[in-house]
Enzyme design. Structure first.
Site, mmCIF file in Angstrom:
data_model
loop_
_atom_site.group_PDB
_atom_site.id
_atom_site.type_symbol
_atom_site.label_atom_id
_atom_site.label_comp_id
_atom_site.label_asym_id
_atom_site.label_seq_id
_atom_site.Cartn_x
_atom_site.Cartn_y
_atom_site.Cartn_z
ATOM 1 N N ARG A 28 0.866 -1.177 0.000
ATOM 2 C CA ARG A 28 0.000 0.000 0.000
ATOM 3 C C ARG A 28 0.908 1.234 0.000
ATOM 4 O O ARG A 28 1.769 1.369 0.869
ATOM 5 C CB ARG A 28 -0.873 0.014 1.249
ATOM 6 C CG ARG A 28 -1.712 1.260 1.320
ATOM 7 C CD ARG A 28 -2.414 1.408 2.628
ATOM 8 N NE ARG A 28 -3.250 2.589 2.592
ATOM 9 C CZ ARG A 28 -3.402 3.409 3.618
ATOM 10 N NH1 ARG A 28 -2.796 3.175 4.755
ATOM 11 N NH2 ARG A 28 -4.168 4.458 3.509
ATOM 12 N N HIS B 183 -8.045 6.866 0.321
ATOM 13 C CA HIS B 183 -8.929 5.708 0.531
ATOM 14 C C HIS B 183 -9.349 5.082 -0.808
ATOM 15 O O HIS B 183 -10.393 4.423 -0.892
ATOM 16 C CB HIS B 183 -10.231 6.086 1.287
ATOM 17 C CG HIS B 183 -10.024 6.521 2.709
ATOM 18 N ND1 HIS B 183 -10.772 7.510 3.281
ATOM 19 C CD2 HIS B 183 -9.164 6.093 3.656
ATOM 20 C CE1 HIS B 183 -10.381 7.687 4.543
ATOM 21 N NE2 HIS B 183 -9.393 6.833 4.784
#
Ligand code: AMP
Length: 405
Positions: A94, A183
């Site tokens: 990530r 997000h």
């Protein structure tokens, strides 16, 4: 395929070991308090419904040591699932900010790493530890393809009039100041799931996806693509969050500095760590605030009203920019669990086609579900997010497209 998903923070490494493309989670874990006197490693092996948990309490001086501990747990004869680190074929990282350059998931090259490093000026809390995670994983999982999945990439489809700030031009052209949004993996994951629930192709669906965790953001999705989102160049604006202020008049910050003499570093801390629900009530956990609200606490009532009012304002504005909306989707800790917030944020919207079923909204469930009333024109879904699976899915997708493999 043995796929490791890694989310590296400034003092933590969160990981999941997933068998792709099936999505079967074999191990999960968290290495915390790296660099502190006492670190904690929590590891879980999941096999055929059986969980095998282990917790270590030991000094973890660096991320490298932390990642070596992850490797030793994954290869442990009791708690692990592989025999060698070379059995890991794919690592999905990530990475919070990919900027304009990396608008999609990318195989990690030296160019990718130097861009992540350059973008650290815009994301100083996230990009540097993400990069550290990449460096240590490259040293330990030497046989794996390392892939960066950016939190910002789902938002690369924003039109210029949505991502530009009305600042003098050179702030964008010379300093890359624009909306990036965050997000993205969560908004993208629930978009894919919503398409399945709607029995439509993802390119044919219009949604408003509402990620309400400790951080919170809302995204307008048109034809399966993000066209606007509430976070900006940083994760501070938009919805009221656990500790972040969300949208605020920039003049307020100038006033704090000029008239109250609060320095800019402290203002930054206040708007990111001391504001939002915490600022209004002293607590950032919606569960606690709900309990207080149900007991008649006025601060808790104001906090939940402000929190849900902000969501409702965004729903209204996104309905205006999207056109026909198929569904609104609630996800993340608050969105998945709080029937009170879902109700408050959608109350009195039946004239716009949004109406919840009281019974479906309040029934407890951990699975994705439709909670709208039969007459609602726009569906309301609750979809548990799964960012780790989305990272693994995107990394696997890029892996299978490689000629060399
Ligand atoms: P996340 O960042 O997605 O892990 O969400 C964390 C937040 O979800 C917590 O701070 C809580 O405010 C909220 N949360 C978790 N469980 C519940 C629940 N049962 N009811 C209301 N809020 C919850």
């Amino acid at each position: 395929m043995n796929t490791l998903v890694i989310n590296t923070g400034s003092s933590s490494i969160k990981y999941q070991f997933i068998d792709m493309p099936f999505g079967t989670v074999l191990c999960t874990g968290l290495v915390e308090r790296i660099g502190e006197e006492k670190g904690i490693i929590t590891h879980r092996k999941l096999i055929e419904g059986e969980n095998l948990d282990v917790v270590y309490d030991e000094n973890i001086a660096t991320h490298e040591i932390g990642m070596e501990r992850v490797a030793s747990l994954l290869t442990d004869s009791h708690y692990g699932v592989i025999t060698n680190t070379s059995d890991v074929k794919l690592v999905g990282h990530r990475v919070v900010l990919g900027g304009e350059k990396f608008s999609t998931t990318s195989i990690i090259t030296s160019e990718v790493k130097s861009t992540i490093e350059k973008l650290s000026v815009i994301a100083p809390l996230h990009n540097p530890p993400n990069l550290t995670g990449i460096h240590v994983a490259e040293q330990i999982f030497t046989d794996a393809l390392q892939v960066a999945v950016f939190d910002t990439s789902f938002h690369h489809t924003l039109p210029d009039y949505a991502y530009r700030y009305a600042l003098p031009d050179h702030f964008y052209t010379e300093h890359d100041m624009r909306v990036y949004g965050f997000h993205g993996t969560s908004h993208q994951y629930v978009t894919g799931r919503a398409a399945i629930m709607l029995k439509k192709n993802v390119d044919d669906i219009n949604l408003i996806t509402i990620h309400l965790g400790n951080g919170a953001s809302i995204t307008a999705v048109k034809n399966g693509k993000s066209i606007d989102t509430s976070m900006g160049m940083t994760p501070t604006p938009g919805l009221v969050m656990g500790t972040r202020v969300g949208d605020i008049d920039p003049g307020v910050l100038i006033y704090m500095q000029e008239s109250l003499g609060i320095n800019i570093k402290e203002i930054k801390r206040i708007i990111n760590k001391e504001s939002g629900l915490k600022g209004l009530t002293g607590f950032n956990d919606v569960r606690l605030i709900q309990e207080l609200y149900l007991k008649g606490d006025q601060k808790a009532e104001l906090a939940l009203n402000l929190y849900s009012y902000r969501i409702k304002k965004y729903i209204g504005s996104y309905l205006a920019i999207i056109g026909n909306v198929d569904a609104i989707v609630f996800t993340a800790g608050v969105g998945e669990n709080s029937d009170i917030i879902r109700k408050m944020a959608t109350d009195n919207l039946s004239h716009l086609g949004i109406q919840l079923s009281e019974e479906l909204n309040t029934s407890k469930s951990k699975i994705e579900r439709d909670i709208s009333s039969e007459t609602a024109k726009i569906k309301t879904f609750v979809i548990p997010t799964n960012e780790e699976f989305e990272i693994a899915r995107q990394a696997y997708d890029i892996f299978t497209k490689q000629d060399i493999f």
